[in-house]
Scaffold this motif. Structure first.
Motif, short mmCIF file in Angstrom:
data_model
loop_
_atom_site.label_atom_id
_atom_site.label_comp_id
_atom_site.label_asym_id
_atom_site.label_seq_id
_atom_site.Cartn_x
_atom_site.Cartn_y
_atom_site.Cartn_z
N THR A 261 80.64 98.89 27.50
CA THR A 261 79.82 99.71 26.60
C THR A 261 79.50 101.06 27.23
N ALA A 262 79.16 101.03 28.54
CA ALA A 262 78.85 102.28 29.24
C ALA A 262 80.08 103.19 29.30
N LEU A 263 81.25 102.60 29.52
CA LEU A 263 82.49 103.39 29.59
C LEU A 263 82.79 104.02 28.24
N ALA A 264 82.62 103.25 27.15
CA ALA A 264 82.87 103.80 25.82
C ALA A 264 81.92 104.96 25.53
N ASN A 265 80.66 104.82 25.91
CA ASN A 265 79.69 105.90 25.71
C ASN A 265 80.05 107.12 26.57
N ARG A 266 80.55 106.86 27.77
CA ARG A 266 80.96 107.97 28.65
C ARG A 266 82.13 108.73 28.02
N ILE A 267 83.08 108.00 27.47
CA ILE A 267 84.24 108.64 26.83
C ILE A 267 83.77 109.49 25.65
N ARG A 268 82.90 108.95 24.81
CA ARG A 268 82.40 109.69 23.65
C ARG A 268 81.66 110.95 24.10
N GLY A 269 80.84 110.83 25.16
CA GLY A 269 80.09 111.98 25.64
C GLY A 269 80.99 113.07 26.21
N LEU A 270 82.00 112.68 26.97
CA LEU A 270 82.92 113.67 27.54
C LEU A 270 83.76 114.35 26.47
N LEU A 271 84.20 113.57 25.47
CA LEU A 271 84.95 114.18 24.37
C LEU A 271 84.11 115.18 23.59
N ALA A 272 82.81 114.89 23.45
CA ALA A 272 81.93 115.80 22.72
C ALA A 272 81.85 117.16 23.42
N GLU A 273 82.01 117.19 24.75
CA GLU A 273 82.00 118.46 25.48
C GLU A 273 83.19 119.35 25.10
N ILE B 54 84.41 114.74 18.27
CA ILE B 54 83.36 113.75 17.99
C ILE B 54 84.02 112.43 17.57
N VAL B 55 83.63 111.36 18.25
CA VAL B 55 84.10 110.02 17.93
C VAL B 55 82.93 109.23 17.38
N ALA B 56 83.16 108.49 16.31
CA ALA B 56 82.09 107.71 15.69
C ALA B 56 81.54 106.67 16.66
N ILE B 57 80.29 106.26 16.42
CA ILE B 57 79.63 105.28 17.27
C ILE B 57 80.33 103.93 17.12
N ASP C 242 91.80 121.02 21.83
CA ASP C 242 91.60 121.92 22.97
C ASP C 242 91.65 121.22 24.31
N LEU C 243 92.15 119.99 24.37
CA LEU C 243 92.20 119.28 25.64
C LEU C 243 93.29 119.85 26.53
N THR C 244 92.93 120.14 27.77
CA THR C 244 93.92 120.59 28.75
C THR C 244 94.70 119.40 29.27
N MET C 245 95.77 119.66 30.01
CA MET C 245 96.57 118.59 30.58
C MET C 245 95.73 117.78 31.57
N ALA C 246 94.89 118.46 32.34
CA ALA C 246 94.03 117.75 33.31
C ALA C 246 93.06 116.82 32.60
N ALA C 247 92.49 117.31 31.49
CA ALA C 247 91.55 116.49 30.73
C ALA C 247 92.26 115.30 30.10
N ARG C 248 93.47 115.51 29.60
CA ARG C 248 94.22 114.40 28.99
C ARG C 248 94.50 113.30 30.02
N MET C 249 94.81 113.71 31.24
CA MET C 249 95.09 112.73 32.28
C MET C 249 93.84 111.90 32.60
#
Length: 342
Positions: A133-145, A149-152, A171-178
């Motif tokens: 659950t924490a990892l999923a929330n982390r992914i959603r938070g980082l994508l929001a930056e 936006i990913v639904a809850i 707008d994701l860079t190659m580094a962010a995609r990795m």
């Protein structure tokens, strides 16, 4: 040295003992290393030994019982009122010695190795679920930056993340995609681990006749049934069904004074994990009752009308805790048509 009662303050390496005789006079104050503890008690006449219910307490209680002693576990909250002066090992051991001798003291049931094995399965699985659950929330938070936006919800993250990684127009860079690809791999691995431990719990459930009997109760499935088995054992440590409900924190708190009873919300004492499972199961029963017309469903639906769904779910959880005690102590099958007021 005629010792009647010993208070044992346990730790990882250093253990403090405080012993009294039949008259309550202090006859022992001693500190022992871990490797000397069982040797000391093996050479001691059988006596009453109190321990705080903390990490390692169930192991030491079982070992002391093997040596012929009467070992009992006490919740730390019941020991604290007996501590004199500042907190240290010697004062803690003395407080435990005083508390264990109280005639009205309530003790924690000592778990068997099998119970601890089942409980460990649940603790590990529960920890993995929280990490996921924490990892999923982390992914959603980082994508929001990055303005994405990913639904809850965990399902939405699983569904949308692969598409986001393949979308070349965001707008994701190659580094962010990795990095997000690494996080996706972690999420998949956690899913596998949660599934693996769920299957292990299912195997325990299938191998236990008692667990299968408990799962016949509406609102109790394999996970809740095995968790109950790990926590309660045969249930005989409790004198009544209400004691089990109170131990799980499913009864109202009291703030009564001057002969005027005042009941508040549930006390929320005891095992949070097991109480949560029972309430979630109770909520499922409440939702299903809306489409039924049996006696229990009518009672639930009336309760929902008078109060609300959450109170009804807790009421079902309370009733299920009492039913479970009856099934464990009487070794009977669940009968839906039988009265459930225990």
């Amino acid at each position: 040295m005629n010792i009647k009662t010993i208070g044992l303050d346990i730790a990882k390496n250093v253990f403090q003992l405080h012993g009294v005789d039949v008259n309550g006079k202090t006859v022992l104050r001693k500190q022992l290393k871990r490797d000397k503890l069982l040797e000391f008690f093996a050479n001691l006449l059988p006596c009453l030994i109190g321990l705080e219910a903390c990490s390692g307490a169930h192991y030491w209680a079982r070992e002391l019982i093997k040596l012929g002693h009467d070992a009992r576990l006490i919740s730390p909250q019941f020991v604290k009122p007996y501590v004199k002066g500042n907190k240290n090992d010697a004062n803690d051991a003395e407080a435990i010695c005083e508390a264990v001798g109280r005639p009205a003291m309530r003790f924690v049931p000592i778990k068997s190795i099998e119970q601890q094995d089942i409980q460990m399965l649940h603790r590990v699985r529960s920890g993995l679920v929280k990490e996921r659950t924490a990892l999923a929330n982390r992914i959603r938070g980082l994508l929001a930056e990055y303005g994405i936006i990913v639904a809850i919800g965990l399902v939405k993250v699983r569904q949308q993340l692969p598409d986001i990684l393949e979308d070349a127009e965001n707008d994701l860079t190659m580094a962010a995609r990795m990095i997000f690809a690494d996080l996706q791999d972690q999420l998949v691995e956690l899913d596998k681990q949660v599934t693996t431990y769920g299957e292990k719990i299912q195997a325990v459930h299938r191998a236990s006749e008692v667990s299968q009997r408990l799962s016949d109760v509406p609102g109790i499935g394999p996970i809740t049934a095995t968790a109950i088995l790990a926590a309660l054992g045969d249930g005989k440590a409790f004198g009544s069904a209400r004691q089990v409900a109170a131990w799980l924190g499913l009864v109202p708190r009291q703030d009564s004074s001057g002969g005027k009873p005042k009941l508040l919300g549930i006390s929320k004492r005891g095992d949070v994990y097991l109480r949560t499972l029972l309430i979630h199961g109770g909520r499922a029963v409440v939702n299903a009752a809306a489409k039924k017309d049996d006696a229990q469903s009518r009672w639930i639906n009336e309760l929902v009308k008078r109060r609300n769904i959450n109170i009804a779910a807790v009421a079902v959880a309370n009733k299920n805790a009492r039913i479970v005690w009856a099934l464990l102590t009487k070794s009977v099958e669940y009968d839906l048509s039988a009265p459930t007021s225990v």
